[in-house]
Scaffold this motif. Structure first.
Motif, PDB file in Angstrom:
ATOM      1  N   ALA A 111      56.065  30.309 -26.039  1.00 56.02           N
ATOM      2  CA  ALA A 111      55.982  31.575 -25.438  1.00 56.02           C
ATOM      3  C   ALA A 111      55.873  31.557 -23.942  1.00 56.02           C
ATOM      4  CB  ALA A 111      54.434  31.903 -26.065  1.00 56.02           C
ATOM      5  N   LEU A 112      55.145  30.342 -23.433  1.00 53.91           N
ATOM      6  CA  LEU A 112      55.067  30.369 -21.943  1.00 53.91           C
ATOM      7  C   LEU A 112      56.553  30.072 -21.425  1.00 53.91           C
ATOM      8  CD1 LEU A 112      52.025  28.654 -21.406  1.00 53.91           C
ATOM      9  CD2 LEU A 112      52.139  30.907 -20.850  1.00 53.91           C
ATOM     10  N   LEU A 113      57.224  29.411 -22.074  1.00 50.06           N
ATOM     11  CA  LEU A 113      58.634  29.300 -21.557  1.00 50.06           C
ATOM     12  C   LEU A 113      59.528  30.489 -21.532  1.00 50.06           C
ATOM     13  CD1 LEU A 113      59.278  25.592 -22.927  1.00 50.06           C
ATOM     14  CD2 LEU A 113      58.845  26.173 -20.573  1.00 50.06           C
ATOM     15  N   GLU A 114      59.312  31.217 -22.660  1.00 51.01           N
ATOM     16  CA  GLU A 114      59.818  32.552 -22.693  1.00 51.01           C
ATOM     17  C   GLU A 114      59.572  33.480 -21.824  1.00 51.01           C
ATOM     18  OE1 GLU A 114      60.130  36.059 -25.937  1.00 51.01           O
ATOM     19  OE2 GLU A 114      59.870  34.052 -26.944  1.00 51.01           O
ATOM     20  N   LEU A 115      58.250  33.453 -21.562  1.00 49.30           N
ATOM     21  CA  LEU A 115      57.674  34.302 -20.265  1.00 49.30           C
ATOM     22  C   LEU A 115      58.136  34.094 -19.172  1.00 49.30           C
ATOM     23  CD1 LEU A 115      55.520  36.449 -19.517  1.00 49.30           C
ATOM     24  CD2 LEU A 115      53.852  34.691 -19.355  1.00 49.30           C
TER      25      LEU A 115
END
Length: 119
Positions: A111-115
């Motif tokens: 989720a953080l990588l996507e963000l």
């Protein structure tokens, strides 16, 4: 983009710190978090093996705070629980929660990588 693992208000608060940098500050924070959190988890495991309640609690406290900054409530809550169990030297209870901590971080990481890619 809506992701239940991250609180959108927390993310917007981080963006607001440096609103004119095209998300670079947020990307940097994500990189630091994704590098630091596995080190803190390893520190918890090492402190647990050494039965060092002070270091264990400090590492869990660090994860709790940094996770809270991103609005990662699940991970922050688990880290908080580990912090308190560590302070109480409840090592067996901490040991039982480490897999949950690792799983929560494993779910949060994408989720953080996507963000980061989207910011």
């Amino acid at each position: 983009m809506s992701n239940p693992l991250l609180d959108p208000q927390a993310i917007e608060s981080l963006r607001a710190i440096s609103p004119d940098d095209n998300g670079e500050f947020l990307k940097e924070l994500i990189d630091i978090y994704l590098t630091d959190t596995p080190l803190r988890i390893a520190e918890i495991e090492q402190s647990l093996a050494a039965e060092n309640a002070v270091e264990l609690s400090r590492a869990a406290h660090s994860i709790k705070g940094s996770s809270s900054n991103f609005g990662a409530a699940e991970l922050a809550a688990i880290a908080c629980e580990i912090e308190h169990k560590g302070k109480a030297a409840a090592f067996a209870e901490v040991q039982a929660r480490i897999p949950t901590l690792q799983e929560a971080f494993s779910r949060l990481r994408p989720a953080l990588l996507e963000l980061k890619l989207g910011s």
